[in-house]
Design a protein around this motif. Structure first.
Motif, PDB file in Angstrom:
ATOM      1  N   THR A 125      -5.450  -1.198  -7.137  1.00  0.00           N
ATOM      2  CA  THR A 125      -6.418  -0.138  -6.867  1.00  0.00           C
ATOM      3  C   THR A 125      -5.714   1.207  -6.847  1.00  0.00           C
ATOM      4  N   PHE A 168      -5.883   4.856  -5.809  1.00  0.00           N
ATOM      5  CA  PHE A 168      -6.712   5.436  -4.744  1.00  0.00           C
ATOM      6  C   PHE A 168      -7.892   6.209  -5.331  1.00  0.00           C
ATOM      7  N   GLY A 169      -9.062   5.888  -4.845  1.00  0.00           N
ATOM      8  CA  GLY A 169     -10.268   6.576  -5.278  1.00  0.00           C
ATOM      9  C   GLY A 169     -10.904   6.008  -6.533  1.00  0.00           C
ATOM     10  N   GLU A 170     -10.291   4.976  -7.096  1.00  0.00           N
ATOM     11  CA  GLU A 170     -10.854   4.360  -8.303  1.00  0.00           C
ATOM     12  C   GLU A 170     -11.207   2.902  -8.025  1.00  0.00           C
ATOM     13  N   PRO A 171     -11.993   2.291  -8.909  1.00  0.00           N
ATOM     14  CA  PRO A 171     -12.331   0.882  -8.693  1.00  0.00           C
ATOM     15  C   PRO A 171     -11.096  -0.017  -8.777  1.00  0.00           C
ATOM     16  N   LYS A 172     -11.167  -1.087  -8.039  1.00  0.00           N
ATOM     17  CA  LYS A 172     -10.124  -2.109  -8.091  1.00  0.00           C
ATOM     18  C   LYS A 172     -10.088  -2.692  -9.507  1.00  0.00           C
ATOM     19  N   PHE A 221       0.830  -1.203   0.000  1.00  0.00           N
ATOM     20  CA  PHE A 221       0.000   0.000   0.000  1.00  0.00           C
ATOM     21  C   PHE A 221       0.861   1.248   0.000  1.00  0.00           C
ATOM     22  N   GLY A 222       0.576   2.126  -0.932  1.00  0.00           N
ATOM     23  CA  GLY A 222       1.289   3.391  -0.983  1.00  0.00           C
ATOM     24  C   GLY A 222       0.321   4.551  -0.930  1.00  0.00           C
ATOM     25  N   GLU A 223       0.869   5.738  -1.053  1.00  0.00           N
ATOM     26  CA  GLU A 223       0.027   6.934  -0.968  1.00  0.00           C
ATOM     27  C   GLU A 223      -0.989   6.993  -2.101  1.00  0.00           C
ATOM     28  N   LYS A 224      -0.653   6.377  -3.230  1.00  0.00           N
ATOM     29  CA  LYS A 224      -1.498   6.527  -4.410  1.00  0.00           C
ATOM     30  C   LYS A 224      -2.206   5.257  -4.864  1.00  0.00           C
ATOM     31  N   GLY A 225      -1.866   4.153  -4.245  1.00  0.00           N
ATOM     32  CA  GLY A 225      -2.503   2.929  -4.720  1.00  0.00           C
ATOM     33  C   GLY A 225      -2.138   1.717  -3.895  1.00  0.00           C
ATOM     34  N   GLY A 226      -2.784   0.627  -4.208  1.00  0.00           N
ATOM     35  CA  GLY A 226      -2.536  -0.632  -3.510  1.00  0.00           C
ATOM     36  C   GLY A 226      -2.458  -1.784  -4.494  1.00  0.00           C
TER      37      GLY A 226
END
Lengths: 385, 385, 385, 385
Positions: free
Chosen positions: C291, C293-297, C272-277
């Motif tokens: 994922t 961040f803030g968008e669908p997986k 997991f990072g600041e912008k995605g996982g």
């Protein structure tokens, strides 16, 4: 002016059917409570007076609003100042038409379980009543209350999938894989006198085909159905395989079964168009899988990233906290409540409010009839009539 | 004799907190409605009078039962013949103790959101109040209302897993992966004045550890916690890694995070013993995976094959029709309703009825305190105090 | 000039260990065959001459190239014109160093199973040998051969996740949940003389931590480990809980277990990072969940939509046709083959070719040592030394 | 006595088709290598001499064993003392018959890709050749090489499911959802001259129906097929919906599609009997779901708990380490190798060895023909001829 023009607050609700031992009545009651729009105050929960009494008291109904005859209930409630404004009909299928008619004629809104009726004659008669009534008719095809189904429909309508090509829908269960002579639910649902000519077709096939139609907007041109009753002695189908040809050229398949061992309520819809595909599964209803052609599959979640207005409007809690069958069912009740409340004053319901009605019910009855007709003719192609 | 000894029917309920814009208040209200055991009649939904009014009217409360001061509400309701019998407390954490105390002192049952309090002092004071009150105290650790969690607990207690060895519990979310200055929910939950010293630890870590304890029955001997606030400027932890040593020799890990991008409410519990293993996942709550050592993994489903009395007792609908978060939450309310109703006459609640209470709340507060203490001391081992 | 400068075609391969009844030897042989870069021509498959003979003949080795002494094999093969160019070392851990040394000293490339050695002394000695050898040293941390792991690493390196915050890695199994005195694999892997001081830690923990390091590029600053031997009489750990602090501020957890009933080889990595996982699971290795961040997986698949050069370069067949463990393992062999072939003429291997080597092996041995040290000191924080 | 009676060791293999840019040739080569039973020594990899040369050299074939004419290859290899013992035929479908015939006539075993041929005439002719040849004919319906498919077949044969009722098989892909004029694979597979009258039906429908037949043992009585070519200009079907009636009363459905956006190679088989159900999915091939009626669903895994002899016999590595498509394909090659090796001396192959042959090929061609015939006649019921 509506006879309920001076009402405010929760809708006073009655119920026909749904006495002790029934399944779907309890579901309707919970669905009516979840969002606080209804108050159950009267019921003809059984045609057996003792059972009607016991059931009504268990639910806290006042003694004078416990009935065993829905005709009497309709007359009496219509005459009360504080009478019910809507009634839920949750009897076996063969009684839907008569019960609904009794209430529609006195201007009480009807929320009716599916399928619409057990016979086409009943369906036609009921449709005529709905046509002339000053009351709403709501059919609880509850799966269309699931938020992600709402979103799927919106995506198709928006053209996100392009022109549709293939629609696969299935609803396998296994609870009737053996004869169940002692289970009341099994009895009436496999008795053509009470359930209609379709067994699995009527009970779950109508849900599946309604779901496909609701999401895709496609109309069936012709179908070819192969129905079976695998359990010895069963008088109605417990498995149906149906080929579908839609107007406009899309094709589809429907499979419903009550003998598919390992499946509980595995309703699944898959829709494929020129530009994308969608998949949804009732047992994980908060998820909608969307694949834009050539891109990775995406998981859209209720109230999560990617959720649209169509799904968030009928959601209650954050993504990742699953809403389930009862919340989807409650969405039908709540949509109906918006319409009933608006009907009090002749107002327009809020934008987006919609629910299955008599046309959907007629569609379901025609579907069952077409399946039965086709199957008797060696799975010949038939239209919906 | 209880002061409510003459009450019958639904429990009259009040609410403190939960005005417009809140999240958990709406959840409590739905949970209270689902099974029809409660009727919301009064509220101090906000301490801002205008907001309290607007919120109360939206919910259909009578004007004279809309309060902006919970002390006044407690006094007034206790004096009414038709006063509330129970109150739901759904404020930010720092107000739980004062609000609960006000109602407990006048003999009104309290249903309180978790965590118990924002501070240990408050927790101790509240525990003393609960001890001396003639009223029930219910803490809504709602995940223990999920039917398959009930069954997991029963299986562990029955020895199906043998002596336990390893317990893994995690609760990752991602909604706080960025600073959210404009979101009310995010504000108070990341403000130590209102949420307490634990951020993720208090908000979701308490749920996770309570779930592990509830299912396994194991008590923590010592823990070592490494807490982080990854988002710049955040004053409470948004990620916690905790090593757990249980009395009796089992070991465990807890991870909770609000910055785990890609997770919504991914609470997951896994329990491993000498003879078997269990896995449960909140986002698919109707499923419990059980592996007897050396045999294939089995999927146990709510009200499906393999479901036991512990889960079916708190289930409503057939297997394969998912019940969700709200139904699990409602189970806590319904269990409480059974106890409250029994309390009216001093009767014993029905067999099996149970719900989280003050001890569970104290456990949660101690857990947060221990995590914070350990983390400040470089993740040293600490007991729960 | 390399002593193999005139070689063309498949690499002649020898094997030390891997006789009848072994597991990993067979895996190496298949891995070496899949892409056709190797030809097995010699072996010291067992130190028991009879068993070495039987095993060698079963594999079709010429009689004069079946050895029971790896020293003799190294000498003899190095002296042959058609001698082996590389050797696979698949003995129990305590013999890796001596065997590898024998071949490195005569300029034969070594492909060695993990963990590098059973002791730190052996590891240091071997590292010195590798340093001075004119031969390659390859360590088969095979999970880094999975295409989607390659892609995960590339995505992290590209900054797709932003600055990393949390790394969760776990590797649960259950095959050692009971004592298995009659299973050869279980015997040596739980014998500290042969496996080293780490049990689960060495056998699978090294895989897990290597995977995390490979994908994230993060270096461990300190760790705190709690090791257990749950099975009575077991001399090495069968469960390890490890807290991780990375240089730069990221945090992580590692759990490995051989007593987690219900798990086969459930290696799972989440970053997991600041912008995605990102999430990846070894039992479904062709899938990588991303994922933003803030968008669908999104589901990225091997050779499917969203697959990048890093994964397609080491893929063989279309998306949806699963490649598995053996193909991932073969990728290590094939990467090594590219390097060995280039080494013949001193050429540079093709762009992108890489594989685990001595540094990764040293890292693994240090990791095990640190875990053991920490655990003996009550899970104190220790560096990797 | 076989002409190869003096052969020992790996089977010398030739290949027809599979030159640069082909897909399935590479798969066959890997499959032949995995277990070490074959050695590729000759090839007519292309009918274009330059391409044949380049492809052959890339694979390390000796110059005198690189052919561009399979007739010449058959003659030449049959005349060599060290000539090939078996040949893999991986050309487009329309060339299968001629190529296979050339080798069968000189006593070289044939391993042929599916479908058997592009036309029924070719199929009949080839069947006659197989009948009279002193050589084996193996058809690579590779999905029947998956271990859990072997186990599924065994379970059905053992009666674990009771009398079968319903068989659902589907094989959706999406790679042909658009016209792909520049992709060689797409070109010939959508060209009726080269692929035969069936598009999706021939390419993947034959796999699906063969899988269903292999596992269930059921024979098709009649089928009704609705075929479509959704992509404008496409000359063969890219979607097929087929109703199936089996001898003995079971019913089924087959759906195969190359335009189902979001699916890669989603071959799925579900079998339901009076006593149980099975589910298997090609993209997670190491898992077989089994539900005994009335009991929880069970996850059977390759080489894991619940695995039977039928699956373990064709497995290589422990449960939880996924074997994939190539290993399943290799199982066909290895089964064939057992039979070819036994054929050298007229011995009986080891117990359990089996693989798809000419009958399976004829079945597939008849299936495609029946689908095409039925579809042209408005999905009339037809037998397999």
């Amino acid at each position: 002016m509506s006879r309920y023009s001076d009402r405010t607050g929760p809708i006073k609700l009655g119920m026909v059917g749904g006495g002790q031992g029934a399944f779907i009545g309890g579901v309707h009651r919970i669905a009516s409570r979840i969002d606080g729009h209804y108050q159950l105050v009267a019921g003809a929960l059984s045609s057996t007076p003792e059972k009607a009494q016991a059931s009504g008291r268990e639910l806290g109904l006042a003694d004078d609003r416990i009935y065993s005859d829905f005709e009497e209930m309709a007359r009496t409630e219509a005459a009360r100042d504080d009478g019910i404004e809507a009634v839920a009909i949750v009897t076996p299928n063969h009684m839907h038409a008569a019960a609904a008619t009794a209430f529609l004629r006195v201007g009480i809104h009807v929320i009716c379980d599916k399928p619409l009726t057990a016979t086409m004659d009943d369906a036609n008669a009921l449709a005529a009543e709905v046509e002339k009534a000053d009351a709403l008719f709501v059919l609880t095809h509850n799966y269309t209350g699931y938020p992600m189904i709402r979103q799927a429909r919106e995506m198709v309508a928006n053209g996100d999938l392009g022109k549709l090509r293939v629609v696969q829908v299935e609803y396998p269960q296994d609870w009737l894989a053996e004869d169940m002579p002692d289970v009341k639910q099994a009895q009436w649902r496999t008795d053509p006198e009470r359930s209609g000519a379709g067994g699995a077709t009527g009970d779950i096939g109508t849900h599946a085909i309604h779901l496909a139609r609701y999401v895709t907007g496609l109309e069936i041109d012709r179908l070819a159905a192969d129905l079976d009753a695998f359990v010895p002695g069963r008088k109605v189908d417990d498995n149906a395989h149906v080929l579908l040809r839609y107007s406009g050229g899309a094709k589809g398949m429907l499979w419903c079964s009550q003998v598919a061992v390992g499946h509980e309520n595995a309703l699944r819809l898959r829709v494929f168009g020129e530009k994308g595909g969608l998949e949804w599964y009732q047992e994980e209803p908060n998820r909608l899988w969307h694949t834009p052609f050539g891109e990775p599959k995406r998981l859209l979640t209720r109230n999560g990233a990617g959720a649209s207005e169509a799904s968030t409007r009928v959601s209650r809690i954050p993504g990742g906290h699953p809403e389930g069958y009862l919340e989807g069912f409650a969405n039908i009740y709540t949509e109906a409540a918006h319409a009933i409340t608006a009907h009090r004053t002749g107002a327009t319901p809020p934008a987006g409010v919609h629910f299955p009605g008599i046309d959907d019910g007629m569609f379901g009855v025609r579907f069952v009839a077409a399946c039965v007709t086709s199957s008797k003719d060696d799975a010949a192609w038939v239209g919906l009539g």
